[in-house]
Design a protein around this motif. Structure first.
Motif, short mmCIF file in Angstrom:
data_model
loop_
_atom_site.label_atom_id
_atom_site.label_comp_id
_atom_site.label_asym_id
_atom_site.label_seq_id
_atom_site.Cartn_x
_atom_site.Cartn_y
_atom_site.Cartn_z
N GLU A 339 0.82 -1.21 0.00
CA GLU A 339 0.00 0.00 0.00
C GLU A 339 0.86 1.27 0.00
O GLU A 339 0.36 2.35 -0.26
CB GLU A 339 -0.97 0.00 1.20
CG GLU A 339 -0.32 0.20 2.56
CD GLU A 339 0.29 -1.09 3.14
OE1 GLU A 339 0.27 -2.11 2.41
OE2 GLU A 339 0.78 -1.05 4.27
N THR A 389 4.58 1.92 7.93
CA THR A 389 3.57 2.46 8.84
C THR A 389 2.84 1.32 9.53
O THR A 389 2.90 0.18 9.08
CB THR A 389 2.50 3.28 8.08
OG1 THR A 389 1.91 2.43 7.09
CG2 THR A 389 3.08 4.50 7.45
N GLU A 390 2.17 1.66 10.65
CA GLU A 390 1.22 0.71 11.23
C GLU A 390 0.16 0.49 10.15
O GLU A 390 -0.20 1.42 9.44
CB GLU A 390 0.56 1.32 12.47
CG GLU A 390 1.53 1.63 13.60
CD GLU A 390 2.07 0.35 14.24
OE1 GLU A 390 1.31 -0.64 14.34
OE2 GLU A 390 3.26 0.35 14.62
N SER A 391 -0.36 -0.74 10.04
CA SER A 391 -1.27 -1.01 8.95
C SER A 391 -2.46 -0.06 8.96
O SER A 391 -3.08 0.17 9.99
CB SER A 391 -1.75 -2.46 9.02
OG SER A 391 -2.48 -2.66 10.21
N GLY A 392 -2.75 0.50 7.79
CA GLY A 392 -3.88 1.39 7.65
C GLY A 392 -3.58 2.84 7.98
O GLY A 392 -4.33 3.73 7.60
N GLN A 393 -2.50 3.09 8.68
CA GLN A 393 -2.19 4.46 9.05
C GLN A 393 -1.54 5.20 7.88
O GLN A 393 -0.79 4.59 7.09
CB GLN A 393 -1.21 4.48 10.24
CG GLN A 393 -1.78 3.85 11.49
CD GLN A 393 -3.06 4.55 11.97
OE1 GLN A 393 -3.06 5.77 12.17
NE2 GLN A 393 -4.14 3.78 12.12
N PRO A 394 -1.81 6.49 7.72
CA PRO A 394 -1.17 7.26 6.66
C PRO A 394 0.33 7.45 6.96
O PRO A 394 0.72 7.44 8.12
CB PRO A 394 -1.90 8.60 6.69
CG PRO A 394 -2.44 8.72 8.06
CD PRO A 394 -2.73 7.32 8.53
N LEU A 395 1.09 7.59 5.88
CA LEU A 395 2.55 7.74 6.03
C LEU A 395 2.89 9.19 6.36
O LEU A 395 2.64 10.08 5.56
CB LEU A 395 3.24 7.31 4.73
CG LEU A 395 4.76 7.33 4.75
CD1 LEU A 395 5.31 6.18 5.56
CD2 LEU A 395 5.31 7.29 3.33
N GLU A 396 3.45 9.40 7.52
CA GLU A 396 3.80 10.79 7.89
C GLU A 396 5.30 10.99 8.06
O GLU A 396 5.82 12.07 7.78
CB GLU A 396 3.07 11.18 9.19
CG GLU A 396 1.59 11.43 8.94
CD GLU A 396 0.77 11.49 10.22
OE1 GLU A 396 1.34 11.19 11.29
OE2 GLU A 396 -0.42 11.81 10.12
N GLU A 413 9.91 13.91 9.24
CA GLU A 413 8.64 14.05 8.55
C GLU A 413 8.91 14.09 7.05
O GLU A 413 9.96 14.57 6.60
CB GLU A 413 7.96 15.34 8.99
CG GLU A 413 7.68 15.32 10.48
CD GLU A 413 6.55 16.28 10.86
OE1 GLU A 413 6.02 16.95 9.95
OE2 GLU A 413 6.25 16.33 12.06
#
Length: 429
Positions: A339, A389-396, A413
């Motif tokens: 993803e 990222t943690e699954s489902g979390q947006p990439l920051e 960032e």
RNA sequence: GUGACUGUAGCUCAGCUGGUAGAGCCCUGGACUGUGACUCCGGUGGUCGCGGGUUCGAACCCCGUCAGUCACCCCA
């Protein structure tokens, strides 16, 4: 069905080797640039007639080494076996030679159907320079200096010997060849088949023989030096003087006879004993008659060609190629989870736009992060950018990790990624 | 064009005087790990250059052919 393979004597140069080639090419281009030579490019295919008329009908190159064929129109064409003929043809055709001086260089593949061995291939690469419109020995000295200056850059000056000879004008050689031919005919029973075959068609080539018996028979043969015109002798001794003044050492080799008919007066070769049987790395000389012979106005000319394979081979075996020549990648981007493929390619695109000089590999094909890290190290990159990222979390944020012993890594960032990268790599936009 | 030597996994090579193939590295999956290196366990991969012949049987013998290497020759 049998596997297709490369044509005999025509080599593939693989990514491990190309940096060596690029290094030699760069050095050559710098060397010729220092002397004001400009690049000319001309076709690999020419009319067969061009080579016959320039190199000579009875030379080995024309008689048995050319790749010649009829094209669809029935024209007889040949892959170029050397560069000078095509260079002269192109320069004359476009009016570069009449009443002008030209300093030209070229580079490219040449083709000769010989039995391959070390340093000799059927497709091989040559660098060459040609200088037109300068009749004096000063341009001979300059052309030799161009090559000498390249040896210095490459660190080869101690491994190469300059051999020179004066083969006289076409008229000088004609008179000499007649005398030599008569001598050889008289001593025919002391010669080998090879020498007997040549004693009429090209007697001077017999002088080159490595057969001790033939060399013994030649002891009392007429010497070319006794047939040289005064003009030719003066030119040659002026050249030697010039070479001495600029500190270029040379040895005179009376038996140095070039295999192409168009040469006259001063000829030279750079040779080495670190390459086996193919010891000539560079060869050249004057060819004042060639332009006219090919239909142009009489034009003074001098030049040389060198074999790139032999140079690369030599540099390699002597360990003279700097380690830093292979272009390394700067950054390897590790992408954990399919993803993130989109965000990863977007970030990579932005970084490449921001730093046009940056080399960045974006990992493709997925896989565990540890395996991706393996590839990151193997790529030789200095930094890894890890996207996870943690699954489902947006990439920051992304992790930038140094791929050296320190293993130091920081989390930044996305917006600040480029800035941090520039700091770590000491590069600017 | 002539001669000598060579041709077994992606790479480097083993394979005794003929009985239908192995090792190391690489690659790859897993375990361990401070997200790579070390260690451990597992896996992919070869009609033995190709084609004939001899033999009950050939990677091994014979012939041919192709390719590589080196030398002659030639040149860069």
């Amino acid at each position: 069905m049998a596997k297709l393979q490369a044509i005999r004597g025509m080599n593939d140069i693989l990514p491990d080797q190309t940096p060596n080639w690029q290094y030699v090419e760069k050095c050559f281009q710098q060397a010729v640039h220092r002397y004001g030579y400009r690049e000319i490019r001309f076709p690999i295919l020419e009319q067969t007639q061009l080579f016959k008329r320039s190199i000579g009908e009875v030379t080995d190159i024309v008689e048995k080494e050319m790749y010649s064929f009829d094209d669809r129109n029935g024209d007889n064409l040949s892959l170029r076996p050397e560069g000078t003929a095509g260079c002269v043809r192109a320069a004359d055709q476009h009016g570069l030679l009449f009443n002008q001086q030209q300093r030209l260089w070229y580079q490219g593949p040449m083709f000769r159907h010989e039995r391959p061995q070390k340093g000799r291939y059927r497709q091989f690469q040559q660098f060459g320079v040609e200088a037109f419109g300068m009749a004096g020995p000063d341009i001979d000295a300059e052309v030799i200096q161009v090559s000498a200056s390249l040896w210095q850059d490459l660190g080869l000056e101690k491994f190469l010997t300059l051999e020179i000879n004066n083969i006289g004008s076409a008229e000088d050689r004609k008179r000499y060849a007649a005398a030599l031919s008569a001598f050889l005919t008289f001593h025919a029973d002391e010669l080998d088949d090879d020498a007997r075959n040549r004693m009429h068609s090209n007697p001077m080539r017999v002088l080159d023989s490595k057969n001790p018996a033939v060399q013994a028979a030649l002891k009392t043969a007429p010497a070319l030096i006794d047939y040289l015109s005064d003009e030719s002798i003066v030119h040659y001794s002026d050249l030697k003087s010039l070479l001495s003044q600029v500190g270029i050492e040379f040895v005179e080799s009376p038996r140095l006879v070039r295999g192409l008919d168009y040469y006259n007066n001063c000829v030279f070769e750079w040779t080495t004993d670190s390459l086996g049987a193919q010891g000539t790395v560079c060869g050249g000389g004057r060819y004042d008659g060639l332009v006219e012979q090919l239909g142009g106005k009489p034009t003074a000319a001098a030049g040389f060609a060198m074999g790139v394979e032999r140079l690369v081979l030599m540099l390699d075996s002597l360990g003279k190629i700097p380690k830093a020549t292979s272009q390394v990648i700067d950054v390897y981007m590790v992408v954990v989870g399919s993803e993130l493929a989109g965000p990863a390619q977007l970030l990579a695109k932005q970084l490449r736009q921001q730093f046009p000089e940056l080399g960045l590999i974006n990992h493709c094909g997925g896989g565990k992060s540890s395996n991706q890290m393996k590839r990151a190290f193997k790529s030789g990159a200095r930094l890894a950018i890890v996207l996870e990222t943690e699954s489902g979390q947006p990439l920051e944020t992304v992790i930038i990790r140094h791929l050296n012993d320190s293993g130091e890594s920081v989390s930044v960032e996305i917006a600040n990624c480029g800035e941090k990268l520039a700091e770590f790599l000491s590069i600017s936009e």
